[in-house]
Enzyme design. Sequence first.
Site, PDB file in Angstrom:
ATOM      1  N   ASP A 194      17.478  -1.552  -3.286  1.00 50.66           N
ATOM      2  CA  ASP A 194      18.557  -2.481  -3.625  1.00 50.66           C
ATOM      3  C   ASP A 194      19.259  -2.153  -4.941  1.00 50.66           C
ATOM      4  OD1 ASP A 194      18.340  -3.872  -1.295  1.00 50.66           O
ATOM      5  OD2 ASP A 194      17.233  -5.550  -2.127  1.00 50.66           O
ATOM      6  N   GLY A 229      19.373   1.176  -6.412  1.00 49.82           N
ATOM      7  CA  GLY A 229      19.996   2.497  -6.329  1.00 49.82           C
ATOM      8  C   GLY A 229      21.032   2.617  -5.228  1.00 49.82           C
ATOM      9  N   TYR A 241      22.475  -0.295  -3.528  1.00 52.48           N
ATOM     10  CA  TYR A 241      23.395  -1.446  -3.476  1.00 52.48           C
ATOM     11  C   TYR A 241      23.847  -1.940  -4.852  1.00 52.48           C
ATOM     12  CZ  TYR A 241      22.606  -1.897   1.530  1.00 52.48           C
ATOM     13  OH  TYR A 241      22.571  -1.682   2.878  1.00 52.48           O
ATOM     14  N   TYR A 263      18.846 -11.606   1.103  1.00 51.90           N
ATOM     15  CA  TYR A 263      17.910 -12.007   0.047  1.00 51.90           C
ATOM     16  C   TYR A 263      18.611 -12.308  -1.266  1.00 51.90           C
ATOM     17  CZ  TYR A 263      13.070 -11.711   1.611  1.00 51.90           C
ATOM     18  OH  TYR A 263      11.862 -11.968   2.193  1.00 51.90           O
ATOM     19  N   TYR A 268      17.499 -12.625  -5.388  1.00 52.71           N
ATOM     20  CA  TYR A 268      16.421 -12.309  -6.320  1.00 52.71           C
ATOM     21  C   TYR A 268      16.780 -12.792  -7.718  1.00 52.71           C
ATOM     22  CZ  TYR A 268      14.993  -9.008  -2.690  1.00 52.71           C
ATOM     23  OH  TYR A 268      14.608  -8.437  -1.514  1.00 52.71           O
ATOM     24  N   HIS A 313       8.260  -5.959  -0.648  1.00 51.38           N
ATOM     25  CA  HIS A 313       9.205  -5.879  -1.766  1.00 51.38           C
ATOM     26  C   HIS A 313       8.486  -5.101  -2.861  1.00 51.38           C
ATOM     27  CE1 HIS A 313      11.711  -9.303  -0.230  1.00 51.38           C
ATOM     28  NE2 HIS A 313      10.565  -9.625   0.324  1.00 51.38           N
TER      29      HIS A 313
HETATM   30 NI    NI Z   1      10.403 -10.956   1.724  1.00 54.10          NI
END
Ligand code: NI
Length: 669
Positions: free
Chosen positions: A326, A328, A330, A411, A413, A463
């Site tokens: 995510d 590198g 996105y 997701y 974060y 994750h």
């Molecule tokens: Ni999860």
Amino acid sequence: MTLRHPDPAAAGPHASDLHASGPRPPDPHPLDPLTAEEITAARRVLGEAGKVGTATRFPLVLLDEPDRRTAAAHRAGDPVTRRLRVTLLDAATGVTAEAVVDVTAGALLSYRELDAASEGQAAITFEEYGIVDEVVKADPGWRKAMAERGVTAPEALALAVCAPLSAGALAAETDGRPGRRLLRSLTWLRCTPDDSAWAHPVGGLAVDVDVVERRVVRITDTGPVPVPAECGRYEAEFTGPARTDLRPLEITQPEGPSFTLDGHRLSWQNWSFRVDFNAREGLVLHRIAYRDGDRERSVLHRASLAEMAVAYGEAEESRNWVAFLDAGEYSLGRSTNALRLGCDCLGEIRYLDAVLADDLGAPRTLPNAVCVHEEDAGLLWKHTDSFHGDAVESRRARRLVVSFIATVGNYDYGFYWYFHQDGSIGFEAKSTGIVQTAAVPPGAGSPHGTEVAPGLLAPYHQHLFCVRLDAAVDGPANTVEEVDVVPLPAGPGNPAGNAFTARTTPITAAGDGGRLADPALGRRWQITNPAARNRMGRPVAYTLVPQPGPVLLARPGSAVARRMAYGTKHLWVTRHRTDRRYPAGDHPNQHPGGAGLPSWAVGDESLENTELTLWHTFGPTHLPRPEEWPVMPVDHSGFTLRPTGFFDRNPALDLPRESGGGHCHGQGS
Ligand code: NI
């Protein structure tokens, strides 16, 4: 809603919204975040050098950070040279290039085209999200596959979500044309434009898109599966009457917070550091130090979340490639939320805006990207002296929180750095949002996921966050030691059989730098400075205390394991180098694997008494629960850095008895 928040519209003094950004502080620092002027200047210099055409995109524009010595030697008023590292993508040819621009001198210092097949592709641009959606929906093969699944109405097809998913090692493995710029797409359906698409996955169908040629190059179709029909809406309008038994919970700091922000330098309770934010990692903290009496003592030179993988565990052909990096691929910083007072952070908040380059290389301000606030943190220390009339001494703790929240697809974060009054530092990743979903026949289940609603599978996944820490414990030269608690063998040294000890083993060579945690041994790693001693004559240290879970479960040699190899160890220790920035390499998008940590943790280069970087992998291996549908309560993971003989005694003895606002009565004997 489960909490009553202060209403920003009725902002009193406790709900101020003071931006720390705005005009550049008068005294620029080499580690300041990028400014709009610098981003504009970099694009101009590249344009004047003939490197910018109508098809040029700017997937990533970052500060080319000064090395440790330059940053440490800087004094207020010194001239500052600023260089930007710019990744360019020719959207018409797919050629990726990397340039370094000196924006102080207005000069292009370097420009190099990448060999995408061996070096990887530039990060995914926002424009490409739209390209994937457009190309997939126009493709006759996808339309035919959708028709076979009973979806033919133009309005239903228009409402489909064709997600732009990183292609992993696809090009190398199946496509036969190395270097081609690809994204893969899975399809979800919506009943209305504001529906939650994740409730309605289209099973058995993956579509590979060449985003340069703008066409579908391959369709994987393992056959229709019924599309789960149940609605997955979670907004208040869809979830029934709200609870009515919550009374106000107000956080007030009538005299304001106890921290100060001077430009981007933040100070609080002996702690100080510089707050930075970039397009790839998001929040970065530099030059973290603790004032110990009259000494300013360094702890970390730089700290950031440098990468995070989400790797899924399904075997089925249309989904057995699903794995993302995510940061590198996105660009976590570019995916960051503008935070809202009272909703994301509560109390006396200070926000910092971020300035990032958009796809066309123009500066864009992301308001309220970083949140700074203090929180009550419960009890700090206490003792009731039963030999002295039950005399009580206790101190309440509070902590400083510096955080940001990024949304990457389904997701969300939240990343939180915590600074404590006892000299410890914490990091927490909060995972929330919506679990990714796949379709299964209702009731059929799967060995690779949990059915969270009828026919709706939430696949198992990992994750794997990776925090990068440039160690600076009382100076730049440090050694990392692995500490295990071990029982002693029976014998003269352990006559009663109860004895145990701590076994300390220095990590001496690069080839031994990849380490696994071991909860049964209480394994932790301490960063020591052999040249700095405490009053007992021991080297001062900070200890990384992990909360270990499984490392990467993909089999060695698999595409996922090659590309996400950093996730195979809980800790990597490497010699610090300015070009060792990211654990999966500089350009992990479509990289065949092997870049970054696995290429550095080799050989016998000494790791003792030198400049070191620690890379710590942690995070949940997630077996989704029905209670995590249709939106997931926060899942917590992280680690702690604790002073270990860094101070001569408890550094929080000097907290006043009444530090919590006068709520405590009857202290002392
Ligand atoms: Ni999860």
